[in-house]
Design a protein around this motif. Structure first.
Motif, PDB file in Angstrom:
ATOM      1  N   UNK A  37       1.033  -1.253   0.183  1.00  0.00           N
ATOM      2  CA  UNK A  37      -0.018   0.152   0.092  1.00  0.00           C
ATOM      3  C   UNK A  37       0.819   1.199   0.114  1.00  0.00           C
ATOM      4  N   UNK A  38       1.865   1.464   0.918  1.00  0.00           N
ATOM      5  CA  UNK A  38       2.789   2.657   0.727  1.00  0.00           C
ATOM      6  C   UNK A  38       3.488   2.494  -0.381  1.00  0.00           C
ATOM      7  N   UNK A  39       3.934   1.549  -1.153  1.00  0.00           N
ATOM      8  CA  UNK A  39       4.581   1.710  -2.341  1.00  0.00           C
ATOM      9  C   UNK A  39       3.541   2.528  -3.452  1.00  0.00           C
ATOM     10  N   UNK A  40       2.338   1.886  -3.413  1.00  0.00           N
ATOM     11  CA  UNK A  40       1.336   2.574  -4.158  1.00  0.00           C
ATOM     12  C   UNK A  40       1.193   4.049  -3.818  1.00  0.00           C
ATOM     13  N   UNK A  41       1.008   4.449  -2.570  1.00  0.00           N
ATOM     14  CA  UNK A  41       0.851   5.744  -2.355  1.00  0.00           C
ATOM     15  C   UNK A  41       2.067   6.677  -2.700  1.00  0.00           C
ATOM     16  N   UNK A  42       3.315   6.062  -2.623  1.00  0.00           N
ATOM     17  CA  UNK A  42       4.583   6.926  -3.162  1.00  0.00           C
ATOM     18  C   UNK A  42       4.587   7.061  -4.420  1.00  0.00           C
ATOM     19  N   UNK A  43       3.926   6.141  -5.120  1.00  0.00           N
ATOM     20  CA  UNK A  43       3.603   6.612  -6.836  1.00  0.00           C
ATOM     21  C   UNK A  43       2.817   7.580  -7.088  1.00  0.00           C
ATOM     22  N   UNK A  44       1.848   7.944  -6.311  1.00  0.00           N
ATOM     23  CA  UNK A  44       0.971   8.967  -6.253  1.00  0.00           C
ATOM     24  C   UNK A  44      -0.322   8.166  -6.871  1.00  0.00           C
ATOM     25  N   UNK A  45      -0.664   7.033  -6.829  1.00  0.00           N
ATOM     26  CA  UNK A  45      -1.796   6.293  -7.278  1.00  0.00           C
ATOM     27  C   UNK A  45      -2.887   7.114  -6.596  1.00  0.00           C
ATOM     28  N   UNK A  46      -3.887   7.514  -7.757  1.00  0.00           N
ATOM     29  CA  UNK A  46      -4.917   8.232  -7.231  1.00  0.00           C
ATOM     30  C   UNK A  46      -6.057   7.549  -6.328  1.00  0.00           C
ATOM     31  N   UNK A  47      -6.328   6.229  -6.605  1.00  0.00           N
ATOM     32  CA  UNK A  47      -7.344   5.400  -5.855  1.00  0.00           C
ATOM     33  C   UNK A  47      -6.706   5.058  -4.677  1.00  0.00           C
ATOM     34  N   UNK A  48      -5.352   4.610  -4.717  1.00  0.00           N
ATOM     35  CA  UNK A  48      -4.624   4.243  -3.037  1.00  0.00           C
ATOM     36  C   UNK A  48      -4.626   5.505  -2.219  1.00  0.00           C
TER      37      UNK A  48
END
Length: 275
Positions: A98-109
């Motif tokens: 989850x943190x990896x997704x957030x750090x990429x800026x994934x809008x849904x995450x």
């Protein structure tokens, strides 16, 4: 906001599709509503119900050598079927993934970090600490991801991405896929807010919310929708190109790694998993 057990949340649900980490719900720390409802742009009787959550992996999954999925998906419809009104789609991510997704800026995450309290389905002390970190996890990468997702939705609206749109009923009714159009415009507005102010307001504020709803309901023509999308998209692109943002260009990976490590160790110790 109170802690709720996963079994209590899902008591009345029958999952017809499940795959991923079968132990995910045993260590769930946060779950929120995502999708149209949390944005404030759901149309009554038409949208399904989407939830996203976070769980902590067992130490063996992190430190061992076996295969780890790092996510869990459950749906109340069979695999390969479209979700309709009343259906529930759930995805859980391990805290690391989850943190990896957030750090990429994934809008849904990003949504569980900024969802209002009323749309938090399940939470724990770790879940609340994670939500408190939300603003610190943002960087200009998020703006670029919003822009990329915007362009993808725009292409799908025009039928240029992967064949015909998958909602022919909307094309028949309005002449174009209004849901793709509304997603593209929403992403433009939200991407601008993230880059310009370093925050994400949920539900969407006015007047942006009403305009997105007008597009989604087919109250605007395709040409009008495209004009809105392209104008706001160009503004977002300009913000990113100029660097006019309070956000750092890149996230602080060392700081996030330190936080994640400390939280995993704390959770494992508190739940008797550290031995």
């Amino acid at each position: 906001m109170t802690t709720t057990e996963t079994d209590e949340v899902d008591a009345d649900r029958t999952w017809l599709t499940e795959h991923g980490d079968p132990t995910a719900t045993e260590r769930e720390v946060l779950r929120t509503v995502v999708g149209s409802g949390v944005h404030g742009i759901a149309i009554e009787g038409t949208d399904d119900h989407d939830e996203m959550g976070v769980y902590v992996e067992h130490p063996r999954a992190v430190l061992g050598v076996g295969h780890v999925d790092g996510h869990y998906v459950a749906r109340t419809v069979p695999e390969g079927h479209r979700s309709h009104h009343g259906d529930v789609d759930l995805v859980l991510y391990s805290l690391r993934r989850y943190l990896a997704l957030v750090l990429t800026g994934n809008p849904t995450a990003l949504l569980p970090l900024f969802t209002p309290a009323a749309d938090v389905v399940l939470t724990t002390p770790l879940g609340e600490r994670l939500r408190a970190e939300g603003p610190e996890l943002l960087s200009q990468r998020a703006g670029h991801r919003f822009l990329g997702y915007l362009r993808s939705q725009r292409e799908r609206m025009l039928g240029a991405a992967s064949g015909a749109p998958n909602r022919p009923e909307l094309v028949a009714q309005h002449g174009f896929d209004t849901k793709y159009a509304s997603h593209a415009l929403r992403l433009a507005f939200q991407g601008i807010e993230v880059v310009e102010h370093g925050r994400l307001t949920l539900p969407m504020p006015e007047p942006e919310r009403s305009l997105v709803l007008e597009v989604k309901r087919g109250e605007r023509t395709q040409q009008q929708a495209l004009a809105f999308i392209d104008e706001r998209g160009a503004h977002l692109e300009d913000l990113l190109a100029s660097g006019r943002s309070p956000l750092p260009e890149h996230p602080d990976l060392d700081a996030v790694s330190a936080w994640s490590t400390a939280e995993h160790l704390r959770y494992w110790h508190e739940h008797g998993l550290a031995d």
